[in-house]
Design an enzyme around this catalytic site. Structure first.
Site, mmCIF file in Angstrom:
data_model
loop_
_atom_site.group_PDB
_atom_site.id
_atom_site.type_symbol
_atom_site.label_atom_id
_atom_site.label_comp_id
_atom_site.label_asym_id
_atom_site.label_seq_id
_atom_site.Cartn_x
_atom_site.Cartn_y
_atom_site.Cartn_z
ATOM 1 N N HIS A 124 78.023 -19.227 16.736
ATOM 2 C CA HIS A 124 76.878 -18.265 16.728
ATOM 3 C C HIS A 124 77.170 -17.301 15.566
ATOM 4 O O HIS A 124 78.029 -17.080 14.916
ATOM 5 C CB HIS A 124 77.297 -17.330 18.155
ATOM 6 C CG HIS A 124 78.337 -16.601 18.355
ATOM 7 N ND1 HIS A 124 79.345 -17.015 19.032
ATOM 8 C CD2 HIS A 124 78.935 -15.456 17.992
ATOM 9 C CE1 HIS A 124 80.694 -16.045 18.940
ATOM 10 N NE2 HIS A 124 80.307 -15.059 18.357
ATOM 11 N N GLU A 134 84.931 -14.468 13.048
ATOM 12 C CA GLU A 134 85.280 -15.036 14.229
ATOM 13 C C GLU A 134 85.608 -16.431 14.384
ATOM 14 O O GLU A 134 84.753 -17.191 13.965
ATOM 15 C CB GLU A 134 84.453 -14.395 15.621
ATOM 16 C CG GLU A 134 84.846 -14.807 16.606
ATOM 17 C CD GLU A 134 83.625 -14.500 17.936
ATOM 18 O OE1 GLU A 134 82.677 -13.917 17.577
ATOM 19 O OE2 GLU A 134 84.039 -15.007 18.839
HETATM 20 C C1 LIG Z 1 81.279 -10.860 22.624
HETATM 21 C C2 LIG Z 1 82.462 -11.027 22.535
HETATM 22 C C3 LIG Z 1 83.114 -11.504 21.116
HETATM 23 C C4 LIG Z 1 82.844 -13.201 21.231
HETATM 24 O O1 LIG Z 1 83.190 -13.866 22.168
HETATM 25 O O2 LIG Z 1 81.747 -13.540 20.463
HETATM 26 C C5 LIG Z 1 82.633 -10.872 19.892
HETATM 27 O O3 LIG Z 1 81.819 -11.527 19.151
HETATM 28 S S1 LIG Z 1 83.200 -9.219 19.982
HETATM 29 C C6 LIG Z 1 82.439 -8.643 18.514
HETATM 30 C C7 LIG Z 1 82.957 -7.065 18.266
HETATM 31 N N1 LIG Z 1 84.446 -7.194 18.139
HETATM 32 C C8 LIG Z 1 85.197 -6.863 16.781
HETATM 33 O O4 LIG Z 1 84.283 -6.960 15.711
HETATM 34 C C9 LIG Z 1 86.392 -7.186 16.892
HETATM 35 C C10 LIG Z 1 86.860 -7.241 15.415
HETATM 36 N N2 LIG Z 1 86.541 -6.018 14.449
HETATM 37 C C11 LIG Z 1 87.377 -4.939 14.139
HETATM 38 O O5 LIG Z 1 88.542 -4.856 14.249
HETATM 39 C C12 LIG Z 1 86.535 -3.963 13.470
HETATM 40 O O6 LIG Z 1 85.109 -3.873 13.553
HETATM 41 C C13 LIG Z 1 86.770 -4.015 11.970
HETATM 42 C C14 LIG Z 1 86.193 -5.261 11.295
HETATM 43 C C15 LIG Z 1 88.319 -3.916 11.458
HETATM 44 C C16 LIG Z 1 86.046 -2.801 11.173
HETATM 45 O O7 LIG Z 1 86.551 -1.720 11.660
HETATM 46 P P1 LIG Z 1 85.627 -0.300 11.541
HETATM 47 O O8 LIG Z 1 86.581 0.750 11.966
HETATM 48 O O9 LIG Z 1 84.304 -0.448 11.764
HETATM 49 O O10 LIG Z 1 85.518 -0.186 9.803
HETATM 50 P P2 LIG Z 1 86.600 0.065 8.637
HETATM 51 O O11 LIG Z 1 85.944 1.502 8.376
HETATM 52 O O12 LIG Z 1 87.927 -0.084 9.186
HETATM 53 O O13 LIG Z 1 86.115 -0.907 7.735
HETATM 54 C C17 LIG Z 1 86.719 -1.731 6.677
HETATM 55 C C18 LIG Z 1 85.733 -2.022 5.614
HETATM 56 O O14 LIG Z 1 85.331 -3.321 6.532
HETATM 57 C C19 LIG Z 1 83.813 -3.214 6.312
HETATM 58 N N3 LIG Z 1 83.161 -3.656 7.603
HETATM 59 C C20 LIG Z 1 83.369 -3.178 8.750
HETATM 60 N N4 LIG Z 1 82.721 -3.863 9.776
HETATM 61 C C21 LIG Z 1 82.061 -4.962 8.931
HETATM 62 C C22 LIG Z 1 81.299 -6.110 9.418
HETATM 63 N N5 LIG Z 1 80.930 -6.395 10.529
HETATM 64 N N6 LIG Z 1 80.967 -7.100 8.264
HETATM 65 C C23 LIG Z 1 81.442 -6.632 7.135
HETATM 66 N N7 LIG Z 1 82.179 -5.592 6.781
HETATM 67 C C24 LIG Z 1 82.639 -4.858 7.621
HETATM 68 C C25 LIG Z 1 83.357 -1.644 6.210
HETATM 69 O O15 LIG Z 1 82.273 -1.356 5.536
HETATM 70 C C26 LIG Z 1 84.710 -1.033 5.301
HETATM 71 O O16 LIG Z 1 84.497 -1.744 4.056
HETATM 72 P P3 LIG Z 1 84.482 -0.463 2.872
HETATM 73 O O17 LIG Z 1 83.887 0.609 2.930
HETATM 74 O O18 LIG Z 1 84.168 -1.269 1.646
HETATM 75 O O19 LIG Z 1 86.145 -0.382 2.901
HETATM 76 CO CO LIG Z 2 81.156 -13.032 18.579
#
Ligand SMILES: CC[C@@H](C(=O)O)C(=O)SCCNC(=O)CCNC(=O)[C@H](O)C(C)(C)COP(=O)(O)OP(=O)(O)OC[C@H]1O[C@@H](n2cnc3c(N)ncnc32)[C@H](O)[C@@H]1OP(=O)(O)O
Ligand SMILES: [Co+2]
Length: 141
Positions: free
Chosen positions: A7, A131
Site C-alpha cells: 500500500h 514500511e
Molecule cells: C495503519 C497502521 C500501519 C499499517 O499497518 O500500515 C501504518 O502505516 S502506521 C503509519 C504511521 N506510523 C508511522 O509513521 C511510524 C513510523 N514513523 C515515525 O516513527 C515518525 O513518523 C518519523 C518517520 C520518525 C518522523 O517523525 P517526526 O517526529 O514526524 O519527524 P522528525 O522531525 O523526527 O523528522 C525527521 C526527518 O524526517 C522527515 N520526515 C518525517 N516524516 C516523513 C515522511 N513520512 N516521509 C519522508 N520524510 C519524513 C522530516 O521532514 C525530517 O526531515 P529533516 O527536516 O530533513 O530532518
Molecule cells: Co501503512
C-alpha cells in the site's frame, strides 16, 4: 528481500474529506470503513485498487507519529510506501547490518493487515519512509 507493493500511506487531517476525493474525483468504488488503531496512533481507511491499496491515515491521540508530518504538510500528502517481505525479522536484521535505522524499539508491531510491520527511517531511504510488512501466510511473493 523486497516483495509486492502492499500500500501507499497517505496522511490526511480528515479521512472523510480524503474519501470524498478518492471517490468523487478518481471514481474509487472499493472504500473500506474507517477504523482506529490506537497502538499505532492512527485512524485508518483503505481504498482498494486493482493492484494495491491507498491507506488513508488520520492522527489518533496526542502521541500520533503523523502529527509532525501534518504540521509540515497541513493538507496532508504521501506519507509512506509499504512493501511485503517474507520474514520480517530476517529483513530487519539484514537492513540493520546494512546500516539502516529501524524506527521505534525495532520490535515488529501488528499492522492494519494483521501481520508484523516495521518502519525504516526516511533519512536512510532517500527521503521516503518505508514500511515493511510480513506477507500474510500463504500469500508470499
Ligand atoms: C495503519 C497502521 C500501519 C499499517 O499497518 O500500515 C501504518 O502505516 S502506521 C503509519 C504511521 N506510523 C508511522 O509513521 C511510524 C513510523 N514513523 C515515525 O516513527 C515518525 O513518523 C518519523 C518517520 C520518525 C518522523 O517523525 P517526526 O517526529 O514526524 O519527524 P522528525 O522531525 O523526527 O523528522 C525527521 C526527518 O524526517 C522527515 N520526515 C518525517 N516524516 C516523513 C515522511 N513520512 N516521509 C519522508 N520524510 C519524513 C522530516 O521532514 C525530517 O526531515 P529533516 O527536516 O530533513 O530532518
Ligand atoms: Co501503512
Amino acid at each position: 528481500m523486497i516483495g509486492r507493493l502492499n500500500h501507499v500511506g497517505v496522511a490526511t487531517p480528515s479521512i472523510e474529506a480524503s474519501v470524498a476525493l478518492y471517490r468523487d474525483m478518481l471514481g474509487a468504488t472499493k472504500i473500506g470503513t474507517p477504523f482506529d488503531m490506537p497502538a499505532q496512533g492512527v485512524r485508518v481507511c483503505f481504498v482498494d485498487l486493482p493492484n494495491s491499496q491507498i491507506e488513508l491515515i488520520e492522527p489518533l491521540g496526542d502521541a500520533s507519529p503523523i502529527h509532525g508530518f501534518l504540521a509540515k504538510n497541513p493538507k496532508g500528502g504521501q506519507h509512506h510506501v509499504c512493501f511485503e517481505v517474507e520474514e520480517i525479522l530476517a529483513a530487519r536484521d539484514e537492513l540493520r547490518a546494512k546500516g539502516a535505522t529501524i524506527l521505534g524499539t525495532g520490535e515488529p508491531r501488528i499492522g492494519a493487515h494483521g501481520t508484523p510491520i516495521l518502519f525504516i527511517h526516511p533519512k536512510d531511504m532517500g527521503g521516503v519512509l518505508i514500511e515493511l510488512m510480513e506477507s500474510p501466510k500463504g500469500e508470499g511473493h
